[in-house]
Design an enzyme around this catalytic site. Structure first.
Site, PDB file in Angstrom:
ATOM      1  N   ASP A   1       0.784  -1.151   0.026  1.00 14.23           N
ATOM      2  CA  ASP A   1      -0.070  -0.085  -0.024  1.00 14.23           C
ATOM      3  C   ASP A   1       0.791   1.367   0.040  1.00 14.23           C
ATOM      4  OD1 ASP A   1      -2.359   1.566   0.382  1.00 14.23           O
ATOM      5  OD2 ASP A   1      -1.520   1.912   2.358  1.00 14.23           O
TER       6      ASP A   1
ATOM      7  N   ASP B   1      -1.586  -1.028   5.960  1.00 12.13           N
ATOM      8  CA  ASP B   1      -1.951  -0.201   7.232  1.00 12.13           C
ATOM      9  C   ASP B   1      -3.336  -0.115   7.665  1.00 12.13           C
ATOM     10  OD1 ASP B   1      -2.337   1.689   5.224  1.00 12.13           O
ATOM     11  OD2 ASP B   1      -2.391   3.327   6.945  1.00 12.13           O
TER      12      ASP B   1
ATOM     13  N   ASP C   1      -0.220   5.254   1.018  1.00 13.71           N
ATOM     14  CA  ASP C   1      -0.166   6.221   2.249  1.00 13.71           C
ATOM     15  C   ASP C   1      -0.434   5.316   3.514  1.00 13.71           C
ATOM     16  OD1 ASP C   1      -0.643   9.077   0.843  1.00 13.71           O
ATOM     17  OD2 ASP C   1      -1.860   7.609  -0.589  1.00 13.71           O
TER      18      ASP C   1
END
Length: 221
Positions: A7, A169, A9
């Site tokens: 991922d 995240d 951001d």
């Protein structure tokens, strides 16, 4: 060939400050009070529309879906001009990518950020050439948590599903990995609105120095 799918951001790059700065530019243009980045941390992973919504709610402003859409172009225009003011890779990320490459991994990005924002951001941070594939939120018909973009990233990177892994995240990343049939490693330093221990990932790391051990642990009994 195994692919490490990242991922963007909150996983590879710390982008909270620049995203909230763009939100505040929109809010302040309407006489609203700017919000603190810390108050928006758990909302970043849900995209610009949710950020705008939460910024309006923090100011006691009512909103409708058309209201959000009307403000979106101003948010994106500001963000495109300023998206690397503070945004940088998380500590240890670049070294971890180098180690993975040296150990025979292929690398891919799978983000729900639009191509319009993803590719220029990677170029500005000198990250684009490190990845064999970059999949954005509009690359395929479906975005995460659907498995399609994760599988697409693996295929575009020239890898195989077996042996590949997702690093993210938020629940969106973990669910996308599940849908794609690959294990997932969650990072604790990102933008999940809930503790990552609750996400059901196959491994959890608090620093990129721990990634190698976490990957090795995936093959342990």
């Amino acid at each position: 060939m195994s692919v490490a799918v990242f991922d963007l951001d909150g996983t590879l790059v710390a982008s909270l400050e620049d995203l909230v700065a763009s939100l505040n530019a929109v809010l302040e243009s309407e006489g609203c009070v700017p919000v603190e980045p810390s108050s928006m941390r758990g909302h970043v992973g849900f995209g610009a529309r949710v950020l705008i919504q939460k910024g309006l709610e923090a100011n006691g402003r009512p909103w409708t879906a058309p209201d959000i859409e009307a403000r979106l172009p101003r948010f994106l225009d500001h963000y495109e001009r300023t998206f690397t003011t503070h945004t940088r890779p998380f500590e240890g990320a670049l070294a971890a990518l180098d180690r993975l490459r040296s150990n025979g991994w292929r690398l891919a990005i799978c983000t729900n950020k639009s191509t319009r924002l993803t590719l220029p951001l990677l170029e500005e941070l000198d990250l684009r050439d490190l990845f064999d594939a970059v999949v954005a939120g509009d690359t395929f018909e479906n975005a995460k948590p659907h498995g399609e973009p994760v599988l697409g990233a693996i295929q575009l990177a020239g890898g195989t599903v077996q042996g590949s892994v997702m690093i993210g995240d938020t629940r969106t990343d973990i669910d996308a990995a599940r849908a794609a049939g690959i294990p997932a490693i969650a990072v604790t330093f990102g933008y999940s609105p809930v503790p990552v221990a609750e996400l059901g990932a196959d491994g959890v790391i608090g620093h990129f120095d721990q990634l190698d051990a976490a990957l090795s642990g995936l093959s342990s009994p």
